[in-house]
Design a protein around this motif. Structure first.
Motif, PDB file in Angstrom:
ATOM      1  N   ASP A  89      13.661   4.014  -6.225  1.00  0.00           N
ATOM      2  CA  ASP A  89      14.743   3.111  -5.833  1.00  0.00           C
ATOM      3  C   ASP A  89      14.704   2.738  -4.349  1.00  0.00           C
ATOM      4  N   LYS A  90      13.848   3.402  -3.576  1.00  0.00           N
ATOM      5  CA  LYS A  90      13.678   3.031  -2.170  1.00  0.00           C
ATOM      6  C   LYS A  90      12.716   1.849  -1.998  1.00  0.00           C
ATOM      7  N   ILE A  91      11.911   1.588  -3.013  1.00  0.00           N
ATOM      8  CA  ILE A  91      10.836   0.613  -2.884  1.00  0.00           C
ATOM      9  C   ILE A  91      11.317  -0.836  -2.760  1.00  0.00           C
ATOM     10  N   PRO A  92      12.253  -1.304  -3.592  1.00  0.00           N
ATOM     11  CA  PRO A  92      12.659  -2.709  -3.479  1.00  0.00           C
ATOM     12  C   PRO A  92      13.120  -3.099  -2.080  1.00  0.00           C
ATOM     13  N   GLY A  93      13.876  -2.237  -1.441  1.00  0.00           N
ATOM     14  CA  GLY A  93      14.344  -2.544  -0.093  1.00  0.00           C
ATOM     15  C   GLY A  93      13.198  -2.676   0.889  1.00  0.00           C
ATOM     16  N   CYS A 139       0.832  -1.208   0.000  1.00  0.00           N
ATOM     17  CA  CYS A 139       0.000   0.000   0.000  1.00  0.00           C
ATOM     18  C   CYS A 139       0.867   1.258   0.000  1.00  0.00           C
ATOM     19  N   PRO A 140       1.551   1.539  -1.106  1.00  0.00           N
ATOM     20  CA  PRO A 140       2.395   2.729  -1.165  1.00  0.00           C
ATOM     21  C   PRO A 140       1.576   3.993  -1.331  1.00  0.00           C
ATOM     22  N   ALA A 141       2.133   5.110  -0.903  1.00  0.00           N
ATOM     23  CA  ALA A 141       1.573   6.422  -1.237  1.00  0.00           C
ATOM     24  C   ALA A 141       2.276   6.899  -2.508  1.00  0.00           C
ATOM     25  N   PHE A 142       2.522   8.186  -2.632  1.00  0.00           N
ATOM     26  CA  PHE A 142       3.074   8.722  -3.872  1.00  0.00           C
ATOM     27  C   PHE A 142       4.533   8.312  -4.065  1.00  0.00           C
ATOM     28  N   VAL A 143       4.801   7.660  -5.186  1.00  0.00           N
ATOM     29  CA  VAL A 143       6.139   7.195  -5.546  1.00  0.00           C
ATOM     30  C   VAL A 143       6.370   7.539  -7.020  1.00  0.00           C
ATOM     31  N   GLN A 144       7.609   7.767  -7.373  1.00  0.00           N
ATOM     32  CA  GLN A 144       7.941   8.166  -8.743  1.00  0.00           C
ATOM     33  C   GLN A 144       7.891   6.958  -9.688  1.00  0.00           C
TER      34      GLN A 144
END
Length: 294
Positions: free
Chosen positions: A237-241, A187-192
């Motif tokens: 690039d923060k998402i995979p981690g 459930c991410p918020a705003f991501v590029q």
């Protein structure tokens, strides 16, 4: 899932955004990949980049709004690798527009892409996973929009609330069946991501260029708002981690923006009292949390 090497991952929406980022991370961890997307050209680029990382990969051009294509995607994955250890349902779209403005075909498109694609994949992949000896995981990509709502995009919120509810219910089913499968909802918020380019991937069956909505100011403004929200979001690039750490820790809800936690709690606390949404409580969170890290 704590061990990834030599495990098989099937990832939809792999040409762009979350699907691409998670595919590359899976490759770095030594997984074997089956990647799918409607954008064949961009999917080929992801495939090349995965090969450059030394991982095994097959690409499967797929329109996930077509159940037969989802069926073929799963069958091709099993034919190649004989198993599926991790399913990531990442394919999805966003279509801005109010309840009185958005054409019915756009409701059909988003519900097929964001919800039914997950249903069709789960129906086929879960029986495969249940026959396997090792523990398996499934991630449905939803959104913070599946936990809290805001104005202007009821179709998106409806699809994402449904995805969260689907994932919760299937997790209960897996527990009842004592299946060796863990469900997760991202459930991410705003991501590029590439989400504001949704129109580039619209299938012909959902297209009507003569509909006045697509030349209206409401449509243009909605597209611009979507772009602004995405380009000012958290770097992808923060998402995979975040996601793979959550897999290792077996977290069910995978969140990205801790600044939004109070509004999630507030919504839950309002339900027993019958208190409904109030814009004044939402407004402070709409403008200051796009880039906050987990």
């Amino acid at each position: 899932m704590k061990e990834f090497k030599e495990k098989v991952a099937l990832i939809t929406g792999a040409a762009h955004g979350f699907g691409r980022a998670l595919s590359l991370e899976a490759a770095k961890r030594g997984m074997k990949l089956a990647i799918a997307d409607i954008d064949d050209e961009a999917l080929s680029k992801t495939k090349t980049d995965i090969k450059d990382l030394g991982a095994d990969v097959i690409s499967i051009p797929t329109d996930v709004t077509d159940e037969d294509e989802v069926d073929a995607m799963v069958k091709k994955t099993v034919a190649e690798y004989h198993e599926i250890d991790l399913l990531i349902n990442s394919a999805g779209i966003a279509v801005p527009g109010g309840i009185c403005e958005l054409p019915t075909r756009d409701w059909e498109w988003i519900l097929h892409a964001d919800l039914m694609s997950q249903v069709w994949a789960l129906k086929r992949v879960i029986p495969i996973m249940r026959k396997q000896k090792d523990h398996c995981d499934i991630i449905n990509v939803a959104s913070i929009a599946g936990l809290v709502a805001s104005p202007s995009m009821p179709s998106y919120f409806a699809s994402k609330f449904a995805s969260v509810g689907l994932t919760e219910a299937v997790e209960y089913d897996m527990q009842v069946a004592k299946a060796n499968i863990s469900m997760h909802v991202f459930c991410p918020a705003f991501v590029q991501t590439d989400l504001y380019h949704t129109e580039n991937h619209r299938p012909a069956k959902y297209t009507d260029k003569n509909d006045p909505y697509y030349s209206s100011e409401a449509f243009k403004e909605g597209q611009e708002r979507a772009k602004q929200d995405i380009v000012t979001g958290m770097p992808i690039d923060k998402i995979p981690g975040i996601v793979f750490k959550a897999l290792e820790e077996n977290k069910f809800y995978i969140l990205t923006h801790t600044g939004l936690n109070p509004i999630i709690v507030s919504r839950a606390e309002n339900i027993p009292s019958g208190k409904g949404p109030e814009l004044k409580t939402l407004a402070p969170f709409l403008s200051k949390t796009h880039n906050e890290e987990n």
